[in-house]
Design an enzyme around this catalytic site. Sequence first.
Site, PDB file in Angstrom:
ATOM      1  N   CYS A  56       0.839  -1.199   0.000  1.00  0.00           N
ATOM      2  CA  CYS A  56       0.000   0.000   0.000  1.00  0.00           C
ATOM      3  C   CYS A  56       0.876   1.253   0.000  1.00  0.00           C
ATOM      4  O   CYS A  56       1.897   1.296   0.674  1.00  0.00           O
ATOM      5  CB  CYS A  56      -0.905   0.027   1.233  1.00  0.00           C
ATOM      6  SG  CYS A  56      -2.183  -1.227   1.206  1.00  0.00           S
ATOM      7  N   GLU A  57       0.438   2.248  -0.734  1.00  0.00           N
ATOM      8  CA  GLU A  57       1.133   3.537  -0.757  1.00  0.00           C
ATOM      9  C   GLU A  57       1.080   4.175   0.633  1.00  0.00           C
ATOM     10  O   GLU A  57       2.051   4.722   1.123  1.00  0.00           O
ATOM     11  CB  GLU A  57       0.461   4.441  -1.784  1.00  0.00           C
ATOM     12  CG  GLU A  57       1.106   5.781  -1.959  1.00  0.00           C
ATOM     13  CD  GLU A  57       0.419   6.574  -3.052  1.00  0.00           C
ATOM     14  OE1 GLU A  57      -0.197   7.600  -2.714  1.00  0.00           O
ATOM     15  OE2 GLU A  57       0.496   6.184  -4.225  1.00  0.00           O
TER      16      GLU A  57
END
Length: 136
Positions: A56-57
């Site tokens: 995930c960013e």
Amino acid sequence: MTDFPTPCFPTPHVIKQQLQACRSKEETFKALITLSKALPRLSDEEKTEDNKIKGCESAVWLITVEDAGRRYFKADSDAKLMRGVLVAVISLVTGEKQQTIQKMDLKSELAELNLSSYLTSSRSNGVLAILKALQA
């Protein structure tokens, strides 16, 4: 499950209506931020590497608890937008049996929320990692 409160999310149908009614990127972002407020925050003790979703960013944590054969989820993120996405996705699966969740086409469900055009490619990869973790 006394130590695991079930969040009071809108139903998936209501969330779908809210997001499909958005006519601009800004409206969608506002709707997701409003949804994010329904997601209880995790404690610092719950934000462990074991609970963190890889890929995930933003930082995203997911905790799964099974009770009477049904799965319940707690989640958090350091990004309000992602917290709103978490509410939308978790509302689809919370309280369901693992076999039911595994059979669900969560990518299709998410596509119906009209979010794909508003998520960057790196955020989309993070959302796919979340869907995979929910179905694990």
